[in-house]
Design an enzyme around this catalytic site. Sequence first.
Site, PDB file in Angstrom:
ATOM      1  N   HIS A 117      27.679  23.560   3.966  1.00 38.32           N
ATOM      2  CA  HIS A 117      28.752  22.429   3.625  1.00 38.32           C
ATOM      3  C   HIS A 117      29.669  23.126   2.132  1.00 38.32           C
ATOM      4  CE1 HIS A 117      25.897  20.295   5.662  1.00 38.32           C
ATOM      5  NE2 HIS A 117      26.930  19.296   5.730  1.00 38.32           N
ATOM      6  N   ASP A 154      31.039  22.619   6.500  1.00 35.43           N
ATOM      7  CA  ASP A 154      31.701  21.563   6.993  1.00 35.43           C
ATOM      8  C   ASP A 154      32.242  20.723   5.769  1.00 35.43           C
ATOM      9  OD1 ASP A 154      30.591  21.961   9.464  1.00 35.43           O
ATOM     10  OD2 ASP A 154      29.417  20.406   9.512  1.00 35.43           O
TER      11      ASP A 154
END
Length: 302
Positions: free
Chosen positions: A263, A117
């Site tokens: 992430h 992300d």
Amino acid sequence: MKISTYLIIFFIILLFALGFVLGYNQNPNATKFQNENNKFIDHNERQIYEERQIGITDQQETKNNIVFGTKTDNETESEKAPDVEYYKKAKVLQNLYPDTFIMNHQTFEKKIALTFDDGPDGKTTPRILDTLKEYNVTATFFVLGKNVKLYPKIVNRMINEGHQVANHSWSHLRPTELSLEEFLLEIDSAEEILQNYINRLEFFYYRPPYGLLTPEQIEEINYKGYKIISWSIDSLDWNVPEPEKIQDKVISSVHPGAIILMHSAGGKDQREGTIKALPGIIENLTKQGYEFVTVHNLINEI
Ligand code: NI
């Protein structure tokens, strides 16, 4: 006829009469209303009808009791119990909207989706892409519209290297704190820039920043054609800097059909933990027989 036969008939009639009177009294305010098929039904049927319309029969209470937008959502600054509260709320949403709010894919096949992300950026994302390339692994990147604008070449690289790129909103505002208009603007702006890069199928996957949405928001973007992709394994890479701990969290929780949250941008140390944890995660899970696929391929069994 014998007297006993008359008595039996009498009692049967009496029972019917009683049943009618009691049934009527239990529902004295029965109001009639007209559904879309112009069929008149009473107020109990109406409630069931309305619940069915939004797919929440038997779930009404859970839906009303769930508290959204608290600081116990994922990715908070808070250090304690980062994912327990999140899973509690996300599972309610998954039960309410099983085809729209997706935490994992039900399968016996050893296929899993790594998801990254908050990218793209100029520092971390390229290093994540290098590792994925080295191991010949495909993943899914939930990108922010504002970062796509800043790093278009990185998005092109993701696509050229076979990864899925999907919507993570424009600027990472917490959806449960937004009005419906603000929420849709965040999605639409990201959608608009993404359509310059990727095919329609792919950007119609959306991951909410911090993971949660209100039922109204879910219904709204389902109507727009989106699937909401949550996760079944949080690597905790946003909360824990040590690569060993990130590896342990993922490896100890792995299961067929898992969607794993990681992430590829942000953080105090440019996600150094994620970058260092990734090779070990890929090596271990590959040895266990797992295959890494994109979210699109996982849930469509491609
Ligand atoms: Ni995020």
